[in-house]
Design a protein around this motif. Sequence first.
Motif, PDB file in Angstrom:
ATOM      1  N   PRO A  95      17.242  -0.222  -5.828  1.00 31.71           N
ATOM      2  CA  PRO A  95      16.129  -0.018  -6.757  1.00 31.71           C
ATOM      3  C   PRO A  95      14.951   0.621  -6.042  1.00 31.71           C
ATOM      4  O   PRO A  95      14.769   0.420  -4.843  1.00 31.71           O
ATOM      5  N   PRO A  96      14.140   1.391  -6.752  1.00 30.67           N
ATOM      6  CA  PRO A  96      12.965   1.987  -6.119  1.00 30.67           C
ATOM      7  C   PRO A  96      11.978   0.885  -5.711  1.00 30.67           C
ATOM      8  O   PRO A  96      11.954  -0.171  -6.350  1.00 30.67           O
ATOM      9  N   PRO A  97      11.190   1.116  -4.656  1.00 34.90           N
ATOM     10  CA  PRO A  97      10.233   0.077  -4.256  1.00 34.90           C
ATOM     11  C   PRO A  97       9.206  -0.151  -5.354  1.00 34.90           C
ATOM     12  O   PRO A  97       8.825   0.777  -6.072  1.00 34.90           O
ATOM     13  N   LYS A  98       8.782  -1.389  -5.489  1.00 30.35           N
ATOM     14  CA  LYS A  98       7.767  -1.716  -6.484  1.00 30.35           C
ATOM     15  C   LYS A  98       6.416  -1.199  -6.015  1.00 30.35           C
ATOM     16  O   LYS A  98       6.116  -1.210  -4.813  1.00 30.35           O
ATOM     17  N   PRO A  99       5.566  -0.756  -6.929  1.00 31.33           N
ATOM     18  CA  PRO A  99       4.241  -0.268  -6.533  1.00 31.33           C
ATOM     19  C   PRO A  99       3.478  -1.354  -5.780  1.00 31.33           C
ATOM     20  O   PRO A  99       3.501  -2.524  -6.154  1.00 31.33           O
ATOM     21  N   GLY A 100       2.853  -0.949  -4.676  1.00 34.13           N
ATOM     22  CA  GLY A 100       2.078  -1.890  -3.887  1.00 34.13           C
ATOM     23  C   GLY A 100       2.865  -2.622  -2.816  1.00 34.13           C
ATOM     24  O   GLY A 100       2.302  -3.322  -1.992  1.00 34.13           O
ATOM     25  N   SER A 101       4.203  -2.471  -2.823  1.00 27.54           N
ATOM     26  CA  SER A 101       5.001  -3.124  -1.781  1.00 27.54           C
ATOM     27  C   SER A 101       5.162  -2.179  -0.606  1.00 27.54           C
ATOM     28  O   SER A 101       5.066  -0.966  -0.739  1.00 27.54           O
ATOM     29  N   THR A 102       5.398  -2.725   0.549  1.00 29.31           N
ATOM     30  CA  THR A 102       5.587  -1.901   1.737  1.00 29.31           C
ATOM     31  C   THR A 102       7.063  -1.906   2.105  1.00 29.31           C
ATOM     32  O   THR A 102       7.703  -2.956   2.090  1.00 29.31           O
TER      33      THR A 102
END
Length: 104
Positions: A95-102
């Motif tokens: 899955p694409p990274p969630k916004p704000g996650s590193t």
Amino acid sequence: MIQVTFITNGNKTVEAPENSNLLRVSLREKGGIPFKCGGGLCGTCKCRIEQGRENTDAIKPKERKHLTEEQFGEGWRMACQTFVNGDIAVSWPPPPPKPGSTAA
């Protein structure tokens, strides 16, 4: 019974009856293939048949709306539209990274 191996989910291997819908097997056995609609409309369940492509049914018109001929040639299918009649191994993109996650 056939064997379905979910490569992206730690090579989890499960048994299923012949002519099983791939997404339904994933849901029932916690295989992990991502999905949203389950009916061929969104394309979320795009996955790649890594082994056993010959053990899947014909490509459906709904799949042609989300995947190219080149992708079909590489083994990509939509799990909700794919029925399996022999052993397969399947993977899917993370899955694409969630916004704000590193990313690690």
